[in-house]
Design an enzyme around this catalytic site. Sequence first.
Site, PDB file in Angstrom:
ATOM      1  N   ASP A 107       0.435  -2.942  -3.690  1.00 59.27           N
ATOM      2  CA  ASP A 107       0.726  -2.861  -5.126  1.00 59.27           C
ATOM      3  C   ASP A 107       2.207  -2.981  -5.454  1.00 59.27           C
ATOM      4  O   ASP A 107       3.072  -2.793  -4.597  1.00 59.27           O
ATOM      5  CB  ASP A 107       0.237  -1.510  -5.670  1.00 59.27           C
ATOM      6  CG  ASP A 107       1.130  -0.350  -5.224  1.00 59.27           C
ATOM      7  OD1 ASP A 107       1.378  -0.231  -4.002  1.00 59.27           O
ATOM      8  OD2 ASP A 107       1.605   0.399  -6.084  1.00 59.27           O
TER       9      ASP A 107
ATOM     10  N   ASP B 229       5.697  -0.282   7.588  1.00 59.58           N
ATOM     11  CA  ASP B 229       6.980  -0.677   7.010  1.00 59.58           C
ATOM     12  C   ASP B 229       8.081   0.014   7.827  1.00 59.58           C
ATOM     13  O   ASP B 229       8.527  -0.533   8.834  1.00 59.58           O
ATOM     14  CB  ASP B 229       6.952  -0.232   5.534  1.00 59.58           C
ATOM     15  CG  ASP B 229       7.968  -0.937   4.666  1.00 59.58           C
ATOM     16  OD1 ASP B 229       8.766  -1.716   5.201  1.00 59.58           O
ATOM     17  OD2 ASP B 229       7.979  -0.707   3.446  1.00 59.58           O
ATOM     18  N   THR B 230       8.482   1.222   7.443  1.00 58.77           N
ATOM     19  CA  THR B 230       9.448   1.944   8.285  1.00 58.77           C
ATOM     20  C   THR B 230       8.758   2.550   9.516  1.00 58.77           C
ATOM     21  O   THR B 230       9.401   2.901  10.488  1.00 58.77           O
ATOM     22  CB  THR B 230      10.129   3.104   7.521  1.00 58.77           C
ATOM     23  OG1 THR B 230       9.138   4.093   7.206  1.00 58.77           O
ATOM     24  CG2 THR B 230      10.784   2.621   6.238  1.00 58.77           C
ATOM     25  N   GLY B 231       7.440   2.694   9.435  1.00 57.36           N
ATOM     26  CA  GLY B 231       6.679   3.265  10.547  1.00 57.36           C
ATOM     27  C   GLY B 231       6.522   4.781  10.467  1.00 57.36           C
ATOM     28  O   GLY B 231       5.838   5.386  11.288  1.00 57.36           O
TER      29      GLY B 231
ATOM     30  N   THR C  19       5.022   6.834   8.130  1.00 55.40           N
ATOM     31  CA  THR C  19       3.684   7.339   7.792  1.00 55.40           C
ATOM     32  C   THR C  19       2.754   7.303   9.008  1.00 55.40           C
ATOM     33  O   THR C  19       2.073   8.274   9.311  1.00 55.40           O
ATOM     34  CB  THR C  19       3.074   6.512   6.643  1.00 55.40           C
ATOM     35  OG1 THR C  19       4.005   6.468   5.574  1.00 55.40           O
ATOM     36  CG2 THR C  19       1.765   7.105   6.161  1.00 55.40           C
TER      37      THR C  19
ATOM     38  N   ARG D 228      -3.304  -4.936  -6.680  1.00 54.46           N
ATOM     39  CA  ARG D 228      -4.061  -4.640  -5.453  1.00 54.46           C
ATOM     40  C   ARG D 228      -5.296  -5.522  -5.331  1.00 54.46           C
ATOM     41  O   ARG D 228      -5.804  -5.757  -4.241  1.00 54.46           O
ATOM     42  CB  ARG D 228      -4.517  -3.175  -5.440  1.00 54.46           C
ATOM     43  CG  ARG D 228      -3.399  -2.151  -5.329  1.00 54.46           C
ATOM     44  CD  ARG D 228      -3.993  -0.773  -5.053  1.00 54.46           C
ATOM     45  NE  ARG D 228      -3.087   0.319  -5.318  1.00 54.46           N
ATOM     46  CZ  ARG D 228      -2.192   0.809  -4.450  1.00 54.46           C
ATOM     47  NH1 ARG D 228      -2.082   0.271  -3.266  1.00 54.46           N
ATOM     48  NH2 ARG D 228      -1.422   1.820  -4.767  1.00 54.46           N
TER      49      ARG D 228
ATOM     50  N   GLU E 211      -4.842   0.401   8.398  1.00 55.99           N
ATOM     51  CA  GLU E 211      -3.754   0.492   7.419  1.00 55.99           C
ATOM     52  C   GLU E 211      -3.456  -0.876   6.815  1.00 55.99           C
ATOM     53  O   GLU E 211      -3.775  -1.902   7.410  1.00 55.99           O
ATOM     54  CB  GLU E 211      -2.491   0.977   8.144  1.00 55.99           C
ATOM     55  CG  GLU E 211      -1.879   2.245   7.703  1.00 55.99           C
ATOM     56  CD  GLU E 211      -1.684   2.516   6.224  1.00 55.99           C
ATOM     57  OE1 GLU E 211      -2.090   1.714   5.358  1.00 55.99           O
ATOM     58  OE2 GLU E 211      -1.097   3.558   5.933  1.00 55.99           O
TER      59      GLU E 211
ATOM     60  N   GLY F 178      -3.907   1.421  -0.119  1.00 58.24           N
ATOM     61  CA  GLY F 178      -3.663   0.023   0.223  1.00 58.24           C
ATOM     62  C   GLY F 178      -4.679  -0.629   1.149  1.00 58.24           C
ATOM     63  O   GLY F 178      -4.909  -1.830   1.053  1.00 58.24           O
TER      64      GLY F 178
HETATM   65  C1  PRP Z   1       2.127   2.415   2.187  1.00 56.87           C
HETATM   66  C2  PRP Z   1       1.225   1.978   3.334  1.00 56.87           C
HETATM   67  C3  PRP Z   1       1.549   2.946   4.416  1.00 56.87           C
HETATM   68  C4  PRP Z   1       2.991   3.277   4.161  1.00 56.87           C
HETATM   69  C5  PRP Z   1       3.828   2.477   5.089  1.00 56.87           C
HETATM   70  O1  PRP Z   1       1.474   3.404   1.469  1.00 56.87           O
HETATM   71  O2  PRP Z   1      -0.123   1.998   2.976  1.00 56.87           O
HETATM   72  O3  PRP Z   1       0.754   4.104   4.345  1.00 56.87           O
HETATM   73  O4  PRP Z   1       3.294   2.915   2.817  1.00 56.87           O
HETATM   74  O5  PRP Z   1       5.184   2.760   4.907  1.00 56.87           O
HETATM   75  P1  PRP Z   1       6.072   3.365   6.052  1.00 56.87           P
HETATM   76  O6  PRP Z   1       5.787   2.577   7.311  1.00 56.87           O
HETATM   77  O7  PRP Z   1       7.472   3.115   5.532  1.00 56.87           O
HETATM   78  O8  PRP Z   1       5.775   4.804   6.193  1.00 56.87           O
HETATM   79  P2  PRP Z   1       1.931   3.896   0.022  1.00 56.87           P
HETATM   80  O9  PRP Z   1       2.632   5.214   0.183  1.00 56.87           O
HETATM   81  O10 PRP Z   1       2.689   2.802  -0.673  1.00 56.87           O
HETATM   82  O11 PRP Z   1       0.562   4.195  -0.699  1.00 56.87           O
HETATM   83  P3  PRP Z   1      -0.611   3.198  -1.149  1.00 56.87           P
HETATM   84  O12 PRP Z   1      -1.312   2.720   0.104  1.00 56.87           O
HETATM   85  O13 PRP Z   1      -1.468   4.055  -1.993  1.00 56.87           O
HETATM   86  O14 PRP Z   1       0.018   2.053  -1.908  1.00 56.87           O
END
Ligand code: PRP
Length: 175
Positions: free
Chosen positions: A155, A99-101, A103, A161, A95, A40
């Site tokens: 995406d 989202d949920t934080g 990752t 994207r 990044e 992303g």
């Molecule tokens: C998305 C984004 C972060 C993660 C955030 O990646 O790039 O890495 O999700 O979500 P979280 O805060 O809930 O953990 P994704 O797994 O969709 O992969 P991509 O970047 O290849 O689309």
Amino acid sequence: MAIDIYLSQEKIQSRILELAQEINKDYADKSLHIIGILNGAFMFTADLVRHLTMPVTLEFMSASSYGDGTVSTGELKINLDIKSDIRSKHVLIVEDIVDTGLTLTVLKKNLGNRKPASLKLASFLFKPARLEHKVDIDYLAFEIEDHFVIGYGLDYAGRYRELPYVGIYRPEGDA
Ligand code: PRP
């Protein structure tokens, strides 16, 4: 499928310039090692680095967290790791969205264990409504409402994207 424009190309580009100026000030006398998180963040990373004025090195990494979004095992699945040793380097993770934080929580821990001189996070988007794991974002472009957003790196099922703007995804038939 209709796409409503949520953040225009112009708005995105002018905000990125502001962020870059802030980063340029903070790292004026330093070198910066950028780690863009695939997939992303490819577009945000590319646009951000164009405005940076300090010596920059750049790598990409791909990682996701184990867990179901609410329960973090604290483990990180690294699909593609960086090649360099970041010990004693000033590192900026780039990044597309917090989202949920989950990752970023585990990714920051993983990279922090490699003993960089400093570790900061730049995120293009932050969706506070979904946050479950508090993450400090040092440079944030936009805080957004709880919409399903696509474009500018983000995406839906691997598509959209390439859009130069952020849109709200509404499946066919939705008003
Ligand atoms: C998305 C984004 C972060 C993660 C955030 O990646 O790039 O890495 O999700 O979500 P979280 O805060 O809930 O953990 P994704 O797994 O969709 O992969 P991509 O970047 O290849 O689309």
